[in-house]
Every structure is written in structure tokens, then in C-alpha cells.
Write a protein that holds these residues in place. Structure first.
Motif, PDB file in Angstrom:
ATOM      1  N   LEU A 198      48.779  36.720  49.482  1.00 53.78           N
ATOM      2  CA  LEU A 198      47.447  36.901  49.094  1.00 53.78           C
ATOM      3  C   LEU A 198      47.031  36.955  47.488  1.00 53.78           C
ATOM      4  N   ALA A 199      48.189  37.377  46.819  1.00 56.39           N
ATOM      5  CA  ALA A 199      47.886  37.710  45.365  1.00 56.39           C
ATOM      6  C   ALA A 199      47.646  36.595  44.445  1.00 56.39           C
ATOM      7  N   ASP A 200      47.823  35.165  45.266  1.00 55.79           N
ATOM      8  CA  ASP A 200      47.648  34.041  44.367  1.00 55.79           C
ATOM      9  C   ASP A 200      46.376  33.912  43.738  1.00 55.79           C
ATOM     10  N   THR A 201      45.290  34.079  44.185  1.00 55.61           N
ATOM     11  CA  THR A 201      44.007  34.228  43.728  1.00 55.61           C
ATOM     12  C   THR A 201      43.036  35.521  44.188  1.00 55.61           C
ATOM     13  N   GLY A 202      42.206  36.079  43.498  1.00 63.74           N
ATOM     14  CA  GLY A 202      41.452  37.098  43.693  1.00 63.74           C
ATOM     15  C   GLY A 202      39.867  37.011  43.266  1.00 63.74           C
ATOM     16  N   ARG A 203      39.227  37.874  43.788  1.00 58.83           N
ATOM     17  CA  ARG A 203      37.607  37.820  43.244  1.00 58.83           C
ATOM     18  C   ARG A 203      37.092  39.160  44.013  1.00 58.83           C
ATOM     19  N   ALA A 204      36.369  40.021  42.940  1.00 59.98           N
ATOM     20  CA  ALA A 204      35.942  41.228  43.227  1.00 59.98           C
ATOM     21  C   ALA A 204      34.448  41.294  42.883  1.00 59.98           C
ATOM     22  N   THR A 205      33.748  42.141  43.541  1.00 56.21           N
ATOM     23  CA  THR A 205      32.354  42.281  43.285  1.00 56.21           C
ATOM     24  C   THR A 205      32.143  43.608  42.450  1.00 56.21           C
ATOM     25  N   VAL A 206      31.172  43.297  41.423  1.00 59.97           N
ATOM     26  CA  VAL A 206      30.744  44.506  40.352  1.00 59.97           C
ATOM     27  C   VAL A 206      29.717  45.141  41.205  1.00 59.97           C
ATOM     28  N   ARG A 207      29.627  46.386  41.347  1.00 62.81           N
ATOM     29  CA  ARG A 207      28.412  47.001  41.993  1.00 62.81           C
ATOM     30  C   ARG A 207      28.053  48.094  40.826  1.00 62.81           C
ATOM     31  N   LEU A 208      26.820  48.397  40.945  1.00 63.86           N
ATOM     32  CA  LEU A 208      26.055  49.701  40.223  1.00 63.86           C
ATOM     33  C   LEU A 208      25.121  50.160  41.253  1.00 63.86           C
ATOM     34  N   ASP A 209      25.474  51.628  41.463  1.00 58.96           N
ATOM     35  CA  ASP A 209      24.516  52.331  42.507  1.00 58.96           C
ATOM     36  C   ASP A 209      24.635  51.371  43.895  1.00 58.96           C
ATOM     37  N   ALA A 210      25.632  51.084  44.313  1.00 62.22           N
ATOM     38  CA  ALA A 210      26.127  50.528  45.364  1.00 62.22           C
ATOM     39  C   ALA A 210      25.491  48.957  45.525  1.00 62.22           C
ATOM     40  N   ARG A 211      24.840  48.488  44.552  1.00 64.18           N
ATOM     41  CA  ARG A 211      24.236  47.242  44.526  1.00 64.18           C
ATOM     42  C   ARG A 211      24.951  46.204  44.055  1.00 64.18           C
ATOM     43  N   ALA A 212      25.367  44.880  44.452  1.00 60.18           N
ATOM     44  CA  ALA A 212      26.057  44.112  43.985  1.00 60.18           C
ATOM     45  C   ALA A 212      25.393  43.242  42.983  1.00 60.18           C
ATOM     46  N   LEU A 213      26.149  43.137  41.693  1.00 62.75           N
ATOM     47  CA  LEU A 213      25.514  42.452  40.761  1.00 62.75           C
ATOM     48  C   LEU A 213      26.131  41.091  40.539  1.00 62.75           C
ATOM     49  N   PHE A 214      27.500  40.819  40.506  1.00 64.22           N
ATOM     50  CA  PHE A 214      28.190  39.484  40.455  1.00 64.22           C
ATOM     51  C   PHE A 214      29.300  39.735  40.865  1.00 64.22           C
ATOM     52  N   GLN A 215      30.207  38.768  40.922  1.00 64.18           N
ATOM     53  CA  GLN A 215      31.517  38.698  41.350  1.00 64.18           C
ATOM     54  C   GLN A 215      32.430  38.098  40.217  1.00 64.18           C
ATOM     55  N   VAL A 216      33.602  38.695  39.652  1.00 66.41           N
ATOM     56  CA  VAL A 216      34.689  38.375  38.866  1.00 66.41           C
ATOM     57  C   VAL A 216      35.722  38.011  39.531  1.00 66.41           C
ATOM     58  N   ASP A 217      36.499  36.998  38.610  1.00 66.80           N
ATOM     59  CA  ASP A 217      37.845  36.496  39.304  1.00 66.80           C
ATOM     60  C   ASP A 217      38.841  36.971  38.439  1.00 66.80           C
ATOM     61  N   GLY A 218      40.061  36.927  39.015  1.00 64.43           N
ATOM     62  CA  GLY A 218      41.339  37.224  38.434  1.00 64.43           C
ATOM     63  C   GLY A 218      42.336  36.475  38.945  1.00 64.43           C
ATOM     64  N   ALA A 219      43.437  36.541  38.177  1.00 58.65           N
ATOM     65  CA  ALA A 219      44.825  35.883  38.576  1.00 58.65           C
ATOM     66  C   ALA A 219      45.362  36.220  39.928  1.00 58.65           C
ATOM     67  N   THR A 220      45.099  37.450  40.306  1.00 54.69           N
ATOM     68  CA  THR A 220      45.503  37.937  41.324  1.00 54.69           C
ATOM     69  C   THR A 220      44.288  39.012  41.935  1.00 54.69           C
ATOM     70  N   GLN A 221      44.464  39.498  43.082  1.00 48.78           N
ATOM     71  CA  GLN A 221      43.299  40.261  43.779  1.00 48.78           C
ATOM     72  C   GLN A 221      43.409  41.664  43.182  1.00 48.78           C
ATOM     73  N   GLU A 222      44.579  42.093  42.458  1.00 46.27           N
ATOM     74  CA  GLU A 222      44.532  43.260  41.914  1.00 46.27           C
ATOM     75  C   GLU A 222      43.790  43.163  40.516  1.00 46.27           C
ATOM     76  N   ALA A 223      44.181  42.122  39.966  1.00 46.21           N
ATOM     77  CA  ALA A 223      43.492  41.756  38.513  1.00 46.21           C
ATOM     78  C   ALA A 223      41.914  41.701  38.600  1.00 46.21           C
ATOM     79  N   ALA A 224      41.560  41.045  39.544  1.00 38.97           N
ATOM     80  CA  ALA A 224      40.018  40.922  39.625  1.00 38.97           C
ATOM     81  C   ALA A 224      39.552  42.372  40.002  1.00 38.97           C
ATOM     82  N   ARG A 225      40.057  43.272  40.930  1.00 36.61           N
ATOM     83  CA  ARG A 225      39.644  44.679  41.141  1.00 36.61           C
ATOM     84  C   ARG A 225      39.511  45.245  39.932  1.00 36.61           C
ATOM     85  N   GLU A 226      40.477  45.259  39.343  1.00 38.26           N
ATOM     86  CA  GLU A 226      40.750  46.136  38.154  1.00 38.26           C
ATOM     87  C   GLU A 226      39.553  45.848  37.009  1.00 38.26           C
ATOM     88  N   ARG A 227      39.451  44.554  36.805  1.00 36.23           N
ATOM     89  CA  ARG A 227      38.378  44.026  36.054  1.00 36.23           C
ATOM     90  C   ARG A 227      36.909  44.371  36.301  1.00 36.23           C
TER      91      ARG A 227
END
Length: 422
Positions: A20-49
Motif C-alpha cells: 500500500l505504500a507505493d502511492t498515498g494521498r491525505a486530506t488537509v482539514r481545518l476545524d474538521a472541514r476538508a480543504l484539499f488533498q496532498v500527495d506523497g511518495a507513500t501514504q505515511e509521507a502524504a499524511r505527514e505532509r
């Protein structure tokens, strides 16, 4: 065994994580509202970003009065979104490629999303109490939103994987049933039939697992790579399973015994019912089913009682020294030959085995080895010998009988001469 199962589960999770760690995408939220999604080399990298961006936005909201509009700065091919001179988000050309747009348009979209979120967040934090309640509510809503987001992504994949496995299970079962019907008319050897059925069945299952892996969103090649990276630990965890599997294949190919053969493996004796890839099922003579691991079957001494069409049995017959041996031997031979289940060819024989308190004779006879009542045949021989001895007036020695010779009465009298001398 439990430790190995746990180790296997850990290795499998690591392998799935690697797939699962090949590609990843995570959602940026503020006050529980989704703003946009950021990508990373892995799922962990996207979540950290995403976490880093959220922390910067929350720090800005600590002083709502100083919030200013988001600005876009250009640094080479990258775009930097800043608030009051504080960098918040760095946008790369790879981000624009992943979102199917150009980098400037993506920067404007993210800028507007951040501006709106900061404006709403500042309005909700006009006092200490409102800030406390807003932060608490936002944390709870964010947790549930992420859980729902994960469920929306994972649950359909799980349902698809389960559906694929069910379809391949039904297909494998149908193919095994059809194979059994076809082979029954072509092959009379049940062992060969069992080998073909199992290879076909598990091959379909293997294909089904690969397809289910793809349905779950895993890359089969990446999953295989992950399994290869943990091959040593996986081999240790699956040592017994792989040993039984390989031993089962060798047993089916080398065929030291076949289905319905009567064999002895250690303390287990009975008829072979099924030869599986993991274990061999034996039905004992008292009706119990015993599963013996194939690795134990392959490495142990196996006695096949039905490999030959006939099997020799023996019965011990003690006679007294006063009995005429020729008459006793002829009587035993006639009784053994007349017993139910004893074959006329090879003919029964009698041998003298020991000379102790009685003469020990051994009656040997041959019977059909494929009959499950071989022990009953030996019982018939014993019963026939006893009846023939009684009819011929030949008695069997009774164990426990001792002949005592008393001393002469004078030997028990006291020695008077020795008393007078003393």
C-alpha cells in the motif's frame, strides 16, 4: 505454534503495508472541514505532509486578529502559499500533475480554500471559551471525518475482495466436482484422482487470491516484493505449513500408499481415507478419524499392510511335553486351513519356536490383506485350534500350575542327637 502464527500475521501486515505504500494521498482539514488533498511518495509521507500543513494553520488561528490573506510566491517551478510572511504550503509540479491541472491554477484553488477556512476559523475563536469549544468540536469531528473517509475508501475494496473470493470459491468447488465426475470414468486410481483434484482446486484459489488482492487496491507485484523482503521471517513462520504442503505433494507423487490402504504410522493404524496437502486422514479400526501431518507421514516409518494382496498371520500354541508332536501339528494345520478367512495357497505351516515349561508352537497362515477383519481371521484360527484339540483329546498346558514334591516325613523330625550333644 501460536508464536509462529503471530509472526506470520505480522509479516503479512508488513507485506500489505509495503504494497500500500507505493502511492498515498491525505486530506488537509481545518476545524474538521476538508480543504484539499496532498500527495506523497507513500501514504505515511502524504499524511505527514497534511499534518504539517494543519499544524501551521492552527498556529495562525492562535492569533485570529493577525490573520491576513494568503499570498502566492514563485520559487523556480514551485509555488509557496504564505500567511503574513509565514509559509504554509509548498506546491510542486508533481502536485499539479496529480490533480490534473497546471500549478498556478492549483495554487489559486488552494489559496482560496485556505482563505475561507482561516476566515471561518477566526470568527469562531473570538473568545477563549469559543476557542476551547471550537477546538474540542473540531477534534471530534475530524476524528469521525477521517474514520468515515477511511471507511469510504476501504469498505468497498473489502466487499469487492470478499465477493471475488466467494466467486472463485464457488468456481473452484464446481471445477472440483466436475473433475471428480470426469476422472471417475477415466482413472481408476483414487490417489491420482485426488492429486489432480487438489492441484486444480488450489490453483484456482491462488488465482482468486491474486485477483482479490488487486480488488483490494494492492499491487500484486508490490505485495510479492514485500513478501520477498520478509522472506526469512515468513519462511520461519510457515516452516511447518510449507513442510506439510511439500510433503503432501511428494506423497501424492511418489505414492507410498494409496487411498483405502491399511497402514501403520507410529501408534496410528487404520485405513487411508483422504490424502490432503496438509495432512493424511486415517480411519482407525474402532471408527475414529485421525489426521496425521504429512511431514510426519513422509519422515516416519510407514507400514503398508495392504501393499501385497495377501498377508501372513501367526498364532502361538503351547502344548505339553507329553503330547505327540506329529498329532498336534497335523491337528493345528487342519484347524487353521478350515478356519474362515485363511487361504489355501500359500498353505498354513507350523514351527517350534521355544522349549521352556512347555513346547511353544507357532501356526502361520495367510489371509486376504485387504480385509478389515484380519484380526477376526486370527481369532477364527485360535477358536478352530482349541476345538480341534478338544476333539482330539489334546490338552493345553494350564499356566500357573506347579507340581510340588513333599519331603519324606522323617526329614521334618527334629535332630535329637544334636540336642543331646549340646
Amino acid at each position: 505454534m501460536t508464536k509462529r502464527v503471530l509472526l506470520f500475521c505480522f509479516v503479512l501486515l508488513c507485506s500489505v503495508h509495503s504494497a500500500l505504500a507505493d502511492t498515498g494521498r491525505a486530506t488537509v482539514r481545518l476545524d474538521a472541514r476538508a480543504l484539499f488533498q496532498v500527495d506523497g511518495a507513500t501514504q505515511e509521507a502524504a499524511r505527514e505532509r497534511a499534518d504539517a500543513i494543519e499544524k501551521r494553520l492552527n498556529r495562525i488561528l492562535e492569533t485570529p486578529a493577525n490573520i491576513s490573506p494568503v499570498t502566492i510566491a514563485t520559487e523556480g517551478e514551485r509555488r509557496i502559499l504564505s500567511v503574513a510572511g509565514r509559509p504554509v504550503v509548498e506546491i510542486s509540479p508533481e502536485d499539479a500533475t496529480e490533480h490534473l491541472t497546471d500549478i498556478d491554477q492549483l495554487a489559486v484553488t488552494w489559496r482560496d480554500a485556505i482563505d475561507g477556512a482561516l476566515t471561518r476559523g477566526g470568527e469562531r475563536r473570538t473568545s477563549t471559551w469559543r476557542r476551547f469549544s471550537t477546538e474540542t468540536q473540531a477534534s471530534v469531528e475530524t476524528a469521525f471525518a477521517r474514520m468515515l473517509e477511511t471507511a469510504i475508501t476501504v469498505v468497498p475494496r473489502l466487499l469487492a475482495g470478499v465477493l471475488v473470493l466467494l466467486l472463485f470459491w464457488a468456481f473452484a468447488s464446481a471445477v472440483r466436482w466436475i473433475t471428480r465426475l470426469v476422472l471417475r470414468g477415466l482413472i481408476s486410481d483414487l490417489t491420482v484422482e485426488n492429486l489432480i483434484k487438489q492441484i486444480t482446486y488450489y490453483s484456482i484459489w491462488a488465482i482468486g487470491i491474486i485477483v482479490a488482492t488487486s480488488a483490494l487496491g494492492f499491487d500484486p507485484q508490490a505485495l510479492a516484493t514485500g513478501l520477498g523482503l520478509t522472506g526469512v521471517a515468513l519462511g520461519f513462520a510457515l516452516k511447518d505449513i510449507l513442510s506439510n504442503f511439500v510433503s503432501g505433494l511428494l506423497i501424492l507423487l511418489m505414492r507410498p500408499f494409496e487411498i483405502n490402504d491399511q497402514i501403520v504410522i507410529g501408534p496410528t493404524e487404520g485405513s487411508v481415507e483422504r490424502i490432503l496437502l496438509r495432512a493424511t486422514q486415517i480411519r482407525t479400526y474402532d471408527g475414529r478419524a485421525v489426521l496425521v501431518p504429512n511431514s510426519e507421514v513422509f519422515t516416519s516409518r510407514v507400514t503398508n499392510n495392504t501393499e501385497s494382496p495377501v498377508r501372513r498371520g501367526s498364532v502361538a500354541v503351547p502344548v505339553g511335553y507329553e503330547v505327540e508332536l506329529k498329532t498336534a501339528v497335523e491337528t493345528i494345520l487342519d484347524a487353521a486351513l478350515a478356519a474362515e478367512g485363511v487361504l489355501a495357497t500359500p498353505a498354513p505351516t507350523v514351527r517350534i519356536t521355544e522349549l521352556q515349561d512347555s513346547i511353544h508352537l507357532e501356526a502361520r497362515f495367510w489371509a486376504d490383506s485387504r480385509r478389515s477383519d484380519f484380526v477376526l481371521t486370527a481369532s477364527n484360527v485360535r477358536r478352530g485350534i482349541v476345538q480341534a484339540f478338544r476333539a482330539a483329546g489334546i490338552g493345553l498346558p494350564e499356566p500357573g500350575v506347579r507340581v510340588l514334591v513333599p519331603r519324606p516325613p522323617d526329614a521334618f523330625k527334629p535332630d535329637t542327637n544334636s540336642k543331646e550333644e549340646s
